[in-house]
Scaffold this motif. Structure first.
Motif, PDB file in Angstrom:
ATOM      1  N   ASN A 220       0.801  -1.221   0.000  1.00 53.02           N
ATOM      2  CA  ASN A 220       0.000   0.000   0.000  1.00 53.02           C
ATOM      3  C   ASN A 220       0.834   1.273   0.000  1.00 53.02           C
ATOM      4  OD1 ASN A 220      -2.650   0.512  -0.363  1.00 53.02           O
ATOM      5  ND2 ASN A 220      -3.042   1.003   1.786  1.00 53.02           N
ATOM      6  N   ILE A 224       0.219   4.301  -2.566  1.00 52.74           N
ATOM      7  CA  ILE A 224      -0.138   5.667  -2.127  1.00 52.74           C
ATOM      8  C   ILE A 224       0.843   6.687  -2.713  1.00 52.74           C
ATOM      9  CG2 ILE A 224      -0.297   7.176  -0.088  1.00 52.74           C
ATOM     10  CD1 ILE A 224      -2.625   5.181  -0.358  1.00 52.74           C
ATOM     11  N   ARG A 227       0.160   7.136  -6.394  1.00 52.95           N
ATOM     12  CA  ARG A 227      -1.053   7.931  -6.587  1.00 52.95           C
ATOM     13  C   ARG A 227      -0.765   9.419  -6.385  1.00 52.95           C
ATOM     14  NH1 ARG A 227      -6.448   6.502  -3.244  1.00 52.95           N
ATOM     15  NH2 ARG A 227      -5.323   7.528  -1.560  1.00 52.95           N
ATOM     16  N   LYS A 248      -4.485  -6.647  -6.974  1.00 54.57           N
ATOM     17  CA  LYS A 248      -5.680  -6.560  -6.126  1.00 54.57           C
ATOM     18  C   LYS A 248      -5.644  -5.283  -5.281  1.00 54.57           C
ATOM     19  CE  LYS A 248      -7.303 -10.360  -4.126  1.00 54.57           C
ATOM     20  NZ  LYS A 248      -7.284 -11.623  -3.355  1.00 54.57           N
ATOM     21  N   TYR A 251      -6.374  -2.227  -7.471  1.00 54.85           N
ATOM     22  CA  TYR A 251      -7.807  -2.166  -7.788  1.00 54.85           C
ATOM     23  C   TYR A 251      -8.598  -1.632  -6.592  1.00 54.85           C
ATOM     24  CZ  TYR A 251     -12.345  -3.814  -9.507  1.00 54.85           C
ATOM     25  OH  TYR A 251     -13.650  -3.895  -9.928  1.00 54.85           O
ATOM     26  N   THR A 252      -8.263  -2.156  -5.413  1.00 57.77           N
ATOM     27  CA  THR A 252      -8.975  -1.749  -4.197  1.00 57.77           C
ATOM     28  C   THR A 252      -8.749  -0.264  -3.898  1.00 57.77           C
ATOM     29  OG1 THR A 252      -8.559  -3.967  -3.367  1.00 57.77           O
ATOM     30  CG2 THR A 252      -9.342  -2.367  -1.764  1.00 57.77           C
ATOM     31  N   ALA A 253      -7.520   0.201  -4.177  1.00 60.45           N
ATOM     32  CA  ALA A 253      -7.173   1.597  -3.860  1.00 60.45           C
ATOM     33  C   ALA A 253      -7.780   2.581  -4.862  1.00 60.45           C
ATOM     34  CB  ALA A 253      -5.658   1.751  -3.854  1.00 60.45           C
ATOM     35  N   LYS A 254      -8.323   2.070  -5.982  1.00 63.43           N
ATOM     36  CA  LYS A 254      -8.815   2.949  -7.066  1.00 63.43           C
ATOM     37  C   LYS A 254      -7.777   4.046  -7.332  1.00 63.43           C
ATOM     38  CE  LYS A 254     -13.721   2.073  -6.585  1.00 63.43           C
ATOM     39  NZ  LYS A 254     -13.512   0.768  -5.942  1.00 63.43           N
ATOM     40  N   ALA A 278      -9.780  -7.547 -10.795  1.00 61.47           N
ATOM     41  CA  ALA A 278      -8.641  -6.619 -10.728  1.00 61.47           C
ATOM     42  C   ALA A 278      -7.751  -6.676 -11.958  1.00 61.47           C
ATOM     43  CB  ALA A 278      -7.813  -6.898  -9.471  1.00 61.47           C
TER      44      ALA A 278
ATOM     45  N   ALA B 126     -13.112  -8.338  -0.867  1.00 64.84           N
ATOM     46  CA  ALA B 126     -11.644  -8.332  -0.944  1.00 64.84           C
ATOM     47  C   ALA B 126     -11.127  -7.299  -1.927  1.00 64.84           C
ATOM     48  CB  ALA B 126     -11.138  -9.711  -1.349  1.00 64.84           C
ATOM     49  N   LEU B 127     -12.008  -6.795  -2.802  1.00 60.74           N
ATOM     50  CA  LEU B 127     -11.591  -5.802  -3.793  1.00 60.74           C
ATOM     51  C   LEU B 127     -12.292  -4.465  -3.573  1.00 60.74           C
ATOM     52  CD1 LEU B 127     -11.573  -8.107  -6.966  1.00 60.74           C
ATOM     53  CD2 LEU B 127      -9.593  -7.273  -5.702  1.00 60.74           C
ATOM     54  N   GLN B 128     -12.826  -4.265  -2.365  1.00 66.11           N
ATOM     55  CA  GLN B 128     -13.504  -3.007  -2.073  1.00 66.11           C
ATOM     56  C   GLN B 128     -12.871  -2.338  -0.866  1.00 66.11           C
ATOM     57  OE1 GLN B 128     -17.531  -4.328  -1.601  1.00 66.11           O
ATOM     58  NE2 GLN B 128     -17.960  -4.266  -3.797  1.00 66.11           N
ATOM     59  N   ALA B 129     -13.103  -1.046  -0.761  1.00 60.20           N
ATOM     60  CA  ALA B 129     -12.527  -0.300   0.357  1.00 60.20           C
ATOM     61  C   ALA B 129     -13.498   0.767   0.843  1.00 60.20           C
ATOM     62  CB  ALA B 129     -11.220   0.346  -0.085  1.00 60.20           C
ATOM     63  N   GLU B 134      -9.311  11.163   1.442  1.00 59.02           N
ATOM     64  CA  GLU B 134      -8.288  10.512   0.626  1.00 59.02           C
ATOM     65  C   GLU B 134      -7.738   9.261   1.297  1.00 59.02           C
ATOM     66  OE1 GLU B 134      -5.254  12.651  -1.342  1.00 59.02           O
ATOM     67  OE2 GLU B 134      -6.555  14.343  -1.817  1.00 59.02           O
ATOM     68  N   PHE B 136      -8.159   5.494   2.527  1.00 54.81           N
ATOM     69  CA  PHE B 136      -9.020   4.355   2.238  1.00 54.81           C
ATOM     70  C   PHE B 136      -8.643   3.163   3.112  1.00 54.81           C
ATOM     71  CE2 PHE B 136      -6.783   1.169  -0.346  1.00 54.81           C
ATOM     72  CZ  PHE B 136      -5.585   1.828  -0.569  1.00 54.81           C
ATOM     73  N   PRO B 138      -9.077  -0.820   3.104  1.00 53.59           N
ATOM     74  CA  PRO B 138      -9.525  -2.002   2.355  1.00 53.59           C
ATOM     75  C   PRO B 138     -10.325  -2.944   3.254  1.00 53.59           C
ATOM     76  CG  PRO B 138      -7.150  -1.632   2.126  1.00 53.59           C
ATOM     77  CD  PRO B 138      -7.620  -0.743   3.211  1.00 53.59           C
ATOM     78  N   ARG B 141      -8.543  -6.312   4.461  1.00 52.80           N
ATOM     79  CA  ARG B 141      -7.600  -6.177   5.578  1.00 52.80           C
ATOM     80  C   ARG B 141      -8.321  -5.792   6.868  1.00 52.80           C
ATOM     81  NH1 ARG B 141      -1.981  -5.896   3.935  1.00 52.80           N
ATOM     82  NH2 ARG B 141      -2.023  -6.617   1.790  1.00 52.80           N
TER      83      ARG B 141
END
Lengths: 417, 290
Positions: A220, A224, A227, A248, A251-254, A278, B126-129, B134, B136, B138, B141
């Motif tokens: 992460n 970050i 980004r 993954k 994708y989660t962090a957009k 993802a 698992a793919l969303q947060a 700013e 996030f 997950p 986790r």
């Protein structure tokens, strides 16, 4: 004395006659030995199985088209398990070259074991022709050097970046911002310098370059920072295991970066299966992808059919399994070795070498089989790679070819978040 | 400010993940004093269990977790009674070799059965947060952290409240005294090992949607678990959790605030662990307490 001479003469004549009679028989019994060191167990077993599949498919096609022999010689396949272990690979190559006296070696698969195979192969003055469809590490190229008997039939690592930057430049123009994320393992470190070099040469600005630990539990912090740098392109250099988790997390962090660029992992069904949604929008480089519009070779349409026909035949043999790039690479390499013996009517390495250097077939494997010098090695084929992008169509993802232009099925698309 | 908040969030979530990795190992090490080098492979088995249930029948890993825990408990019980029990009185090196061997066998069986391919479960969460400005968080986790908190709480409650738990603590504190009090020490060892294995596979279920699942995933987690348990203090569940969060905060701080720090944050974290052990050789929370 005179009688003794006559007796000796008749014995010599009889021996010569017998030898003459036996000559075609001996030729018919002489084998063409192909040594294939493959990782049939251990960490790289998936690659080893693909190597085996590719060689076996090539032999099956050869037998159906040409028969059980090549130039009257029995074809002998010696498949040895490297167990994905460098030390065992060294022993196997010693055995194949010194004891088994193979005429050609194909493989091994994967950069690590392939690199381990170089010293034992190179130490023999009478080393056989070596076709290598696996292994992209430039370390191998440096160790092999300009060896006349080495034929690389997959792209070196820097070809990934030549092809990747070509499509980025063609699609985006220059003066775009690129951020790198690379692992501290052998893969990331082997690629980063070449990747930076070609990205700079293409006129892009490198706005971030994040090193991450191989096998880390969390990427992460790198995501970050990338980004925050607001690049146009995120360019990643990592192997499949890390690339699964990284994709993954991205994708989660957009993350908001329009273009997500990978290297070899994106072509692998294991990566695609593991990351699910993802995978959307990622690009990758490969020498094979389903749906390539490659035509059959006009001289050998049965051995090198169109990519579509080749895939159909493959699926028929392997229970509708999608072929992977190593399987195609081993197929093409094995067929080239067999054609070399057939065309030269010899297993002499000098003749095979001379023939391989001049041949040029259309193959189902991204480009023609013509060998050219690479940065260090003398013989390199299939350096022109296909760049593709994962795109969702209905409920499934498909690989759309975006480069080279003549094979493209779509244009490179920016990711939507 | 946003970077600081994200750093704190990431550190806490990683701490939860590390707690999960170490919790089962902490229990078996604290009670039996056997360093179970196969613990990482139990985590791996749990991850594969979750993966196949998800892949074949679409079972959500969290729904599959209770069944996998039961299987993990049974497997742990079997491994202890058939193998580990035989080396309880043997020199430490024999115990290490045995558990190391068990781990290698499990790993090789996994390679034979499932290949070395990288895998992962991909339930929607698992793919969303959760996005707050700013920053996030997950969900995968976050769930991992919540499961870690729940398991630590349950384990502490079980150790404090139940008769079996008190017996485990008694054995961890003084095996001879526990024997004199009529506690069946070998049965307690077996129970601890089985619960440790169950916690291992539970960890595997959670990590199946957070990190990549391969037959080789166990050893790196074991290394972290050993370090965390030693820093926390032998037999201390709370100390173990503290060690996990120290490791997580140190690694994340280097990854965020030192240029290219991600590459060597793990090394720095282990230097910190060495410093702690020099200052407090028995770890942060001393000797055997829950």
């Amino acid at each position: 004395m005179h009688q003794k001479h006559r007796h000796l003469l008749s014995i010599s004549a009889f021996s010569a006659f017998t030898a003459l009679l036996c000559l075609p028989v001996a030729h018919a019994q002489e084998s063409f030995k192909i040594g294939v060191p493959a990782s049939l167990s251990g960490r790289y077993v998936a690659y080893g199985v693909q190597a085996k599949n590719g060689v076996e498919q090539a032999l099956a096609v050869w037998r159906s088209v040409r028969g059980d022999t090549v130039d009257g010689r029995k074809i002998e396949l010696i498949l040895s398990d490297t167990q994905s272990d460098n030390a065992i690979t060294v022993s196997i190559v010693n055995d194949l070259v010194q004891s088994k006296k193979v005429n050609a070696m194909i493989g091994p698969d994967g950069s690590n074991v392939a690199a381990a195979a170089v010293p034992p192969w190179k130490k023999f003055a009478e080393r056989p022709i070596w076709l290598m469809p696996g292994g992209s590490s430039t370390r191998i190229e440096k160790e092999v050097g300009p060896d006349p008997y080495f034929f690389h039939t997959y792209a070196w690592a820097y070809y990934y970046h030549i092809n990747n930057t070509a499509v980025l430049k063609a699609s985006l123009g220059s003066k775009k911002k690129v951020a790198f994320v690379y692992t501290d393992g052998a893969y990331g470190r082997a690629h980063i310098d070449d990747a930076r070099r070609y990205v700079k040469e293409a006129g892009f600005d490198i706005v971030a370059s994040e090193l991450v630990r191989e096998g880390a539990s969390d990427f992460n912090s790198a995501i970050i920072k990338v980004r925050a740098a607001r690049p146009d392109v995120l360019y990643t250099l990592m192997q499949t295991t890390d690339a699964v988790q990284f994709a993954k997390q991205v994708y989660t962090a957009k993350i908001g970066v329009p273009y997500l660029v990978g290297t070899a992992q994106a072509q692998l069904p294991e990566w695609q299966d593991a990351v699910g949604e993802a995978q959307n929008c990622w690009t990758g480089v490969t020498t094979w992808v389903t749906g390539l519009k490659l035509v059959a070779d006009p001289r050998e349409p049965k051995l090198f059919p169109s990519a579509a026909d080749w895939e159909t035949a493959w699926r028929a043999r392997y229970n509708n399994k999608t072929p992977e790039f190593l399987e195609v690479g081993y197929y093409v390499s094995t067929i080239l070795a067999l054609l070399a013996v057939e065309q030269t009517k010899s297993v002499d390495r000098e003749k095979i070498k001379a023939w391989l250097v001049t041949q040029d077939y259309k193959t189902p494997y991204a480009s023609s089989s013509k060998f050219m010098p690479s940065e260090i090695a003398l013989h390199q084929a299939f350096g022109t790679m296909v760049v593709f992008q994962q795109v969702k169509e209905g409920n499934k993802f498909v690989s759309k070819v975006v480069y080279p232009k003549e094979l493209a099925t779509a244009e490179l698309q920016a990711c939507k978040y | 400010m946003n970077l600081l908040l994200q750093f704190l969030v990431d550190s806490i979530l990683l701490g939860g993940l590390y707690t999960l990795m170490a919790i089962g190992f902490s229990l078996s090490f604290g009670v039996t004093r056997i360093i179970n080098f196969a613990h990482g492979e139990f985590i791996m088995l749990g991850a594969y269990g979750a993966f196949w249930l998800f892949k074949i029948w679409g079972v959500d890993p969290l729904i599959a977790m209770p069944a996998i825990i039961v299987l993990g408990f049974a497997t742990g019980w079997l491994v202890f009674n058939s193998l580990i029990k035989r080396v309880l009185a043997a020199p430490n090196i024999n115990q290490i070799l045995l558990t190391f061997g068990i781990g290698l066998v499990i790993q090789h069986i996994a390679v034979i059965l499932w290949s070395g391919n990288s895998r992962s479960t991909t339930p929607e969460y698992a793919l969303q947060a959760l996005t707050l400005g700013e920053v996030f968080i997950p969900y995968g986790r976050l769930i991992g952290c919540a499961v870690a908190v729940a398991l630590v709480a349950l384990l502490i409650a079980w150790l404090k409240i139940t008769e079996g738990g008190r017996a485990v603590r008694a054995v961890a504190q003084d095996e001879d005294a526990a024997t004199l009090m009529g506690i069946n020490v070998k049965a307690i060892y077996a129970l601890s090992f089985a619960i440790s294995s169950a916690l291992g596979v539970a960890t595997g279920v959670v990590v199946s949607f957070i990190i990549t699942v391969t037959p080789f995933m166990g050893f790196p987690m074991l290394v972290k678990a050993v370090a965390i348990v030693i820093v926390g203090g032998l037999g201390s569940i709370f100390g173990m959790a503290l060690g996990a969060f120290i490791l997580a905060f140190t690694e994340t701080a280097f990854a965020y605030y030192v240029p290219e720090g991600s590459g060597w944050s793990e090394g720095v974290a282990f230097v910190l662990i060495m410093v702690i052990l020099i200052i407090r050789p028995h770890g942060l929370r001393g000797q055997a307490e829950a």
